[in-house]
Design a protein around this motif. Structure first.
Motif, mmCIF file in Angstrom:
data_model
loop_
_atom_site.group_PDB
_atom_site.id
_atom_site.type_symbol
_atom_site.label_atom_id
_atom_site.label_comp_id
_atom_site.label_asym_id
_atom_site.label_seq_id
_atom_site.Cartn_x
_atom_site.Cartn_y
_atom_site.Cartn_z
ATOM 1 N N MET A 1 0.834 -1.195 0.000
ATOM 2 C CA MET A 1 0.000 0.000 0.000
ATOM 3 C C MET A 1 0.876 1.255 0.000
ATOM 4 S SD MET A 1 -3.279 -0.264 2.471
ATOM 5 C CE MET A 1 -2.259 -0.832 3.824
ATOM 6 N N ILE A 2 0.470 2.196 -0.786
ATOM 7 C CA ILE A 2 1.212 3.462 -0.866
ATOM 8 C C ILE A 2 0.458 4.532 -0.067
ATOM 9 C CG2 ILE A 2 0.045 4.129 -3.013
ATOM 10 C CD1 ILE A 2 2.676 5.383 -3.935
ATOM 11 N N LEU A 3 1.204 5.393 0.616
ATOM 12 C CA LEU A 3 0.551 6.453 1.386
ATOM 13 C C LEU A 3 0.067 7.569 0.455
ATOM 14 C CD1 LEU A 3 2.614 7.006 4.650
ATOM 15 C CD2 LEU A 3 1.108 5.137 4.023
ATOM 16 N N THR A 4 -1.088 8.078 0.749
ATOM 17 C CA THR A 4 -1.606 9.238 0.011
ATOM 18 C C THR A 4 -0.907 10.505 0.542
ATOM 19 O OG1 THR A 4 -3.324 9.642 1.636
ATOM 20 C CG2 THR A 4 -3.872 8.148 -0.192
ATOM 21 N N GLY A 5 -1.059 11.587 -0.181
ATOM 22 C CA GLY A 5 -0.490 12.867 0.279
ATOM 23 C C GLY A 5 -0.961 13.239 1.684
ATOM 24 N N PRO A 6 -2.282 13.222 1.927
ATOM 25 C CA PRO A 6 -2.749 13.564 3.275
ATOM 26 C C PRO A 6 -2.187 12.631 4.349
ATOM 27 C CG PRO A 6 -4.558 13.702 1.703
ATOM 28 C CD PRO A 6 -3.389 13.131 0.955
ATOM 29 N N GLU A 7 -1.986 11.348 4.006
ATOM 30 C CA GLU A 7 -1.440 10.409 4.998
ATOM 31 C C GLU A 7 0.059 10.686 5.220
ATOM 32 O OE1 GLU A 7 -3.215 8.625 6.890
ATOM 33 O OE2 GLU A 7 -1.595 7.575 7.945
ATOM 34 N N ILE A 8 0.783 11.065 4.160
ATOM 35 C CA ILE A 8 2.189 11.465 4.345
ATOM 36 C C ILE A 8 2.235 12.646 5.312
ATOM 37 C CG2 ILE A 8 4.233 12.458 3.218
ATOM 38 C CD1 ILE A 8 3.405 10.913 0.656
ATOM 39 N N ALA A 9 1.348 13.618 5.099
ATOM 40 C CA ALA A 9 1.309 14.796 5.983
ATOM 41 C C ALA A 9 1.049 14.376 7.425
ATOM 42 C CB ALA A 9 0.219 15.762 5.506
ATOM 43 N N ALA A 10 0.097 13.460 7.625
ATOM 44 C CA ALA A 10 -0.238 13.016 8.988
ATOM 45 C C ALA A 10 0.951 12.303 9.639
ATOM 46 C CB ALA A 10 -1.460 12.094 8.942
ATOM 47 N N GLN A 11 1.671 11.497 8.847
ATOM 48 C CA GLN A 11 2.796 10.738 9.406
ATOM 49 C C GLN A 11 4.009 11.642 9.675
ATOM 50 O OE1 GLN A 11 2.489 7.730 10.552
ATOM 51 N NE2 GLN A 11 0.408 7.542 9.763
ATOM 52 N N LEU A 27 3.314 18.483 -1.133
ATOM 53 C CA LEU A 27 2.556 17.223 -1.112
ATOM 54 C C LEU A 27 1.843 17.029 -2.441
ATOM 55 C CD1 LEU A 27 1.042 17.457 2.464
ATOM 56 C CD2 LEU A 27 2.580 15.630 1.665
ATOM 57 N N GLN A 28 1.864 15.799 -2.923
ATOM 58 C CA GLN A 28 1.156 15.431 -4.152
ATOM 59 C C GLN A 28 0.111 14.378 -3.781
ATOM 60 O OE1 GLN A 28 1.591 16.940 -7.036
ATOM 61 N NE2 GLN A 28 3.168 18.248 -6.137
ATOM 62 N N PRO A 29 -0.744 13.969 -4.705
ATOM 63 C CA PRO A 29 -1.803 13.005 -4.339
ATOM 64 C C PRO A 29 -1.268 11.745 -3.649
ATOM 65 C CG PRO A 29 -2.282 13.960 -6.463
ATOM 66 C CD PRO A 29 -0.916 14.486 -6.071
ATOM 67 N N ASN A 30 -0.110 11.233 -4.089
ATOM 68 C CA ASN A 30 0.454 10.062 -3.408
ATOM 69 C C ASN A 30 1.984 10.102 -3.361
ATOM 70 O OD1 ASN A 30 -1.328 8.589 -6.017
ATOM 71 N ND2 ASN A 30 0.855 9.114 -6.223
ATOM 72 N N SER A 31 2.537 11.299 -3.184
ATOM 73 C CA SER A 31 3.987 11.451 -3.076
ATOM 74 C C SER A 31 4.306 12.835 -2.508
ATOM 75 C CB SER A 31 4.658 11.292 -4.448
ATOM 76 O OG SER A 31 4.262 12.345 -5.304
ATOM 77 N N TYR A 32 5.596 13.075 -2.343
ATOM 78 C CA TYR A 32 6.070 14.379 -1.869
ATOM 79 C C TYR A 32 7.222 14.787 -2.783
ATOM 80 C CZ TYR A 32 7.942 17.983 1.228
ATOM 81 O OH TYR A 32 8.378 19.186 1.761
#
Ligand SMILES: O=c1ccn([C@H]2C[C@H](O)[C@@H](COP(=O)(O)OP(=O)(O)OP(=O)(O)O)O2)c(=O)[nH]1
Length: 174
Positions: A1-11, A27-32
């Protein structure tokens, strides 16, 4: 599973992912998106040797940019220090950079869990291309691992700027 942008931000906020400096705008939809750092290096010998240290020089990328020539490998780094004890980072070019024929890694996109520092980019240009310090050059994705986590304890830990290959150490350790 890949982290979404919002989940990267949360982590990042929770401390499970380190990106420093960090800017929510990247932040991008599923990367930074990460920046190219200020330094670049290259080997000075024509033929490289896996069994020894290869002479390597490091320069500052001028603000007016510098042209990367084809058929060479340049080592640069991310401006950001990146790492996680919980997720697997994988790097790649931004599509806009790939569309210019610029590779940001040379078949080594996988970052170990527990590895921290500025990531060394292996720049390779299909045709001459001018690059600039601070260019938004690549993106890092974060993947959920399956299984016990063993943290990285290798020779590139804590890298600061472009780090040349230390593969000769593996041969010395045989
Ligand atoms: O493009 C890359 C790929 C990796 N790394 C860093 C992070 C990674 O955790 C570390 C080691 O990568 P890898 O395990 O692929 O290299 P190695 O040659 O096997 O080194 P080691 O023996 O330290 O594991 O190098 C980079 O800076 N840039």
């Amino acid at each position: 599973m890949i982290l979404t942008g919002p989940e990267i931000a949360a982590q990042v906020k929770g401390g499970a992912i380190q990106i420093a400096p960090y800017d929510e705008q990247r932040l991008q939809p599923n990367s930074y998106d990460f920046h190219l750092g200020e330094r670049i290096g290259w080997y000075t010998d024509e033929v490289l040797d896996c069994a020894r240290e290869n002479p390597f020089e490091v320069h500052t990328i001028p603000s007016e940019g510098m042209v990367l020539e084809p058929d060479r490998i340049y080592l640069a780094s991310t401006r950001e220090r990146i790492g996680s004890d919980y997720y697997v980072p994988i790097i790649r070019a931004r599509s806009s950079i790939a569309r210019l024929g610029l590779f940001v890694h040379c078949t080594a996109d996988l970052i170990d869990i527990g590895s921290y520092g500025q990531l060394t980019l292996q720049l390779h240009a299909v045709q001459g291309v001018r690059i600039y310090p601070g260019l938004l050059i690549g993106q890092v994705t974060f993947w959920v691992p399956l299984g016990d986590i063993v943290l990285y304890d290798g020779k590139y830990q804590g890298s600061d700027g472009p780090q040349p290959s230390l593969v000769h150490r593996d041969l010395e350790a045989r």
